[in-house]
Design an enzyme around this catalytic site. Sequence first.
Site, PDB file in Angstrom:
ATOM      1  N   ARG A 172       3.306   3.095   9.937  1.00 27.85           N
ATOM      2  CA  ARG A 172       4.107   2.578   8.821  1.00 27.85           C
ATOM      3  C   ARG A 172       3.625   3.181   7.506  1.00 27.85           C
ATOM      4  O   ARG A 172       4.426   3.508   6.628  1.00 27.85           O
ATOM      5  CB  ARG A 172       4.049   1.056   8.772  1.00 27.85           C
ATOM      6  CG  ARG A 172       4.771   0.384   9.936  1.00 27.85           C
ATOM      7  CD  ARG A 172       4.761  -1.120   9.812  1.00 27.85           C
ATOM      8  NE  ARG A 172       5.596  -1.590   8.713  1.00 27.85           N
ATOM      9  CZ  ARG A 172       5.589  -2.828   8.234  1.00 27.85           C
ATOM     10  NH1 ARG A 172       4.760  -3.734   8.749  1.00 27.85           N
ATOM     11  NH2 ARG A 172       6.386  -3.176   7.247  1.00 27.85           N
ATOM     12  N   CYS A 233       0.029  -5.019   2.125  1.00 28.88           N
ATOM     13  CA  CYS A 233       0.545  -4.786   3.474  1.00 28.88           C
ATOM     14  C   CYS A 233       2.062  -4.734   3.365  1.00 28.88           C
ATOM     15  O   CYS A 233       2.588  -4.162   2.415  1.00 28.88           O
ATOM     16  CB  CYS A 233       0.069  -5.881   4.434  1.00 28.88           C
ATOM     17  SG  CYS A 233       0.536  -7.544   3.941  1.00 28.88           S
TER      18      CYS A 233
END
Length: 279
Positions: A172, A233
Amino acid sequence: MTAIISASELADASAGPRPPVLLDVRYVPGAPPGRPEYEAGHLPGAVFVDLDAELAGPPGAGGRHPLPDVAEFGAAMRRAGVSSGTPVVVYDAGLGWAAARAWWLLRWTGHPDVRVLDGGLAAWDGPLTTEVPAPAAGDFRPVPGGLPLLDADTAAALARDGLLLDARAAERYRGDVEPLDRVGGHIPGAVSAPTSENVGADGRFLPAGALAERFRSLGVTAGNTGPGTGVYCGSGVSAAHQLLAMEIAGLPAPALYAGSWSEWTSDPGRPVATGPEPS
């Protein structure tokens, strides 16, 4: 006091003269709330806490899990029986991400004694129950500001001039995949530091020395510990696990970018970097 508690220590504490309030924060990103799993079996005395409804505000420009309204968070904690003078133990069924979010919120709002069950529900070998408790209301009154926070601008500045850790999976970070947010990639200058590497194969945290070495290898130094290091995050949940790991390692609390990638990418004018870190 440490930030985590083992299953055997929890069993002893629960049988002692000052048992902790237990919060069950089972949660899977993108899945329905974990209430059915809680009702099928939970630690005796544990109260279910809904991450989406009680540990976050409504999703929007502030991200998928913006910080909750402080008054509403306090009311939810009091309903769960949380008082300022009573220890709290939080657990989930995964690697501790959701539990760490509850831990961070309670610490940020001033609770002095909150820990996460190391290894989560899987580490517990005691009895489970389907009985839903009705705890007496607690007296916890949250006062925010106990831990440092970042917004988008200060996160960008830290990525440029300090150290900003990206707690998501490496794929990611690189932008290879993005299952949840508008666009893949990372904040320019951020360092990839997947939260999953804080734990071993059994789901328990690595020893403090191993965690400290891990963060040193990521660039955490005596000169940038504490608010000189930031963490983000996808939506501010798994990043709390990084803060928990740094506390276990004996490092000062870094700053959390609560809006994280989901807030960052809500503004198409903010820059996005892709690919691996520069060598």
